[in-house]
Enzyme design. Sequence first.
Site, PDB file in Angstrom:
ATOM      1  N   HIS A   1      -0.753  -5.739   0.828  1.00  0.00           N
ATOM      2  CA  HIS A   1       0.146  -4.724   1.344  1.00  0.00           C
ATOM      3  C   HIS A   1       1.094  -5.248   2.302  1.00  0.00           C
ATOM      4  O   HIS A   1       2.636  -5.067   2.230  1.00  0.00           O
ATOM      5  CB  HIS A   1      -0.501  -3.836   2.296  1.00  0.00           C
TER       6      HIS A   1
ATOM      7  N   CYS B   1       5.174   5.946  -7.234  1.00  0.00           N
ATOM      8  CA  CYS B   1       5.377   5.376  -5.842  1.00  0.00           C
ATOM      9  C   CYS B   1       5.012   3.805  -5.608  1.00  0.00           C
ATOM     10  O   CYS B   1       4.594   3.450  -5.053  1.00  0.00           O
ATOM     11  CB  CYS B   1       5.037   6.114  -4.584  1.00  0.00           C
TER      12      CYS B   1
END
Length: 736
Positions: free
Chosen positions: A339, A652
């Site tokens: 992340h 995405c």
Amino acid sequence: MVNQVAEAMKVDVCSIYLLDERNQRYVLMASKGLNPESVGHVSLQLGEGLVGLVGQREEIVNLDNAPKHERFLYLPETGEEIYNSFLGVPVMYRRKVMGVLVVQNKLPQDFSEAAESFLVTLCAQLSGVIAHAHAVGNIDVFRKPSNGPAYKTFQGASGAGGVALGRAIILYPPADLGSVPDREAEDISDELRILDQAISSVRSEIRSLDEKMHDSLMAEERALFSVFLRMLDENALPAEIKELIRDGHWAQGAVRRVIEKHTALFAQMEDDYLRERVSDLKDLGRRILASLQEEDSSHRDLSPDSILIGEEISTAALVELPVDNIAAIVTSEGAANSHMVIVARALGIPTVVGVTELPVNTLDDAEMIVDAYQGRVFVNPPRRLRQRYKEIQKEDEQIAKDLKQYETKEAITPDGVSVQLYVNTGLMIDVVRGVQRGAQGVGLYRSEIPFMLRERFPGEEEQRAIYRQQLSHFANKPVVMRTLDIGADKDLPYFSIEEENSALGWRGIRFTLDHPEIFSSQIRAMLKASIGLNNLHILLPMVTTVSEVEEVLYLLERDWIAVQEEEQVKITKPKIGIMVEVPSVLLQIDEFAELVDFFSVGSNDLTQYLLAVDRNNPHVANVYSHFHPSILRALTRLVKECHEYKKPISICGEMAGDPLSAILLMAMGFNTLSMSSSNILRVRKAICHVPMTDAQKLLDDVMKMNNPLIVKSWLEYYFKTHGLADMVKSNRIVNV
Ligand code: PEP
Ligand code: MG
């Protein structure tokens, strides 16, 4: 080690040869049994002699009569002609030979299977140690001595592309003794002064603890406090710490060194009681450190060429810093799709992760080059290399300038097929850049990012204001807001989820369904934020089972009715979609299609779960690839199925922002790709240059291939031969 092995195995000789990569030779580094004078002098070319044979084959060679073997090479300096049997085992690290361990005997007899397996086990252990020793410069015999600080190179994985030159700043967790870096004291008397202050505040802390516990602990249980106080006596630990400070160390580093020295001594003690005191000692060290960190006014500000380094850097820690001043990020842990990397990519910061051998603590203020195209890091690089990388930086600036013309173009292929390019957001800067680069909507708003920036769960009103900003910047365009996706590597500073197997654990929708109060306040805030704008879409992360969606639909209906009543206004019901991240969804599209309005592929997690490869683990980073044939096949089928059910499907994950894979996705039938703002212009350029007919042909070609690397090279070859070479990362390789 060679002495110990020779003794344990009762062999006449044990030697270790290490690969000198620069000169491409195996150098005899240590030996028990061979002529000691030959150590460090004798070396063999790759493929030369039996040692070379072991290296070449990358397997064990076990011979009863070595001198008779055709590859035997007699080296007079070693005096090895008297040894007959030979057992050589390669020392392998990450698929590369680092050296060869050899045992020999006078007796002409094969070594046993037990001997083989013992050495294989030993070499497997040894390889990590040797790799580390190389990295920290403890094996420098191959290099010519030089006056300046040692030049070293490290390999990791490329996170966000680009190159940077600058100086290292270590980011380490507070009050974590092990991660305190070595640093020179800027002002010795200042360091001594803050140490004194810290010691006296820890003394009072311990005294008050002692008092507080007076009634609840027995005298002997409180004895520890007096031990602590004695250790803090001026002549005890503080004296040793001060000695190191006077030698030039900063106070925090001196504390770490002294505590480490003592814990090592305690750990070796025979007496159980004393051995267990290690944790007390560490506790004391942590207290002194915490107090020093409070007093530390020398915390350096980030200058514009700061290269942030650390073992692990969390998204929360990153976004709290002045990001414009971060030239690059390097971490010893993590992998390319973590992340933090995704956020760094959005911010356009060159990032290299998984540099497992990086000696983080010793690199404070070191001069560095970060080549995030190749995942390489150079410490104390020579002038020649700095010049080359400055040229690359200039070329990159030129490429970025050329790409600017695509800000106002539409993504339409030369044969007239139009593709919608959306942006992934989280921070406000993504929105600004997304608008500037002509994003046609937001395909993924990672709502966990604002949660990470706070010290507690944000309230409904606070959230409403944040979401309103996102929605209003894209008024008249769709904005897909994902509900809170925490867990795995997305930790909130105030709500840590610690799990053995976190990627398979309590994350995404699994967490929010267990906390309907958190979920509902988010949904209500989103609904309120959308009033009058009507562009809200809601996306659910980590969906595995149909019942999860049913539960959400129930909560949503309830909140939608309630919010309209409270606000006395009609709110357009948002479209609801799910992320295709868990493989189970791939096999139940028909059932999910009955419940939701759209699908969005989270290829980062889908790749992780389909290939059973942790997206954060550098050891398996080579297995993680969105060019894997199974991913390509799964996505092709998925698009077809969604079209059959007349449900919109977009993607995405990072795969959409890689121009090579974006072309394949377009050919599969994805007509909406959502990506980091830093990739929009590159992908738009690729679409404007590659006709759909070519993209379909490329897809046909790669669907017949069974190897992700070949798929990738095939696409790269097309790009290189069709005027898109600057989009291919491997084109920006510097040979050093
Ligand atoms: C994904 O998994 O592809 C995705 C877009 O979500 P995240 O990277 O935030 O897990
Ligand atoms: Mg995901």
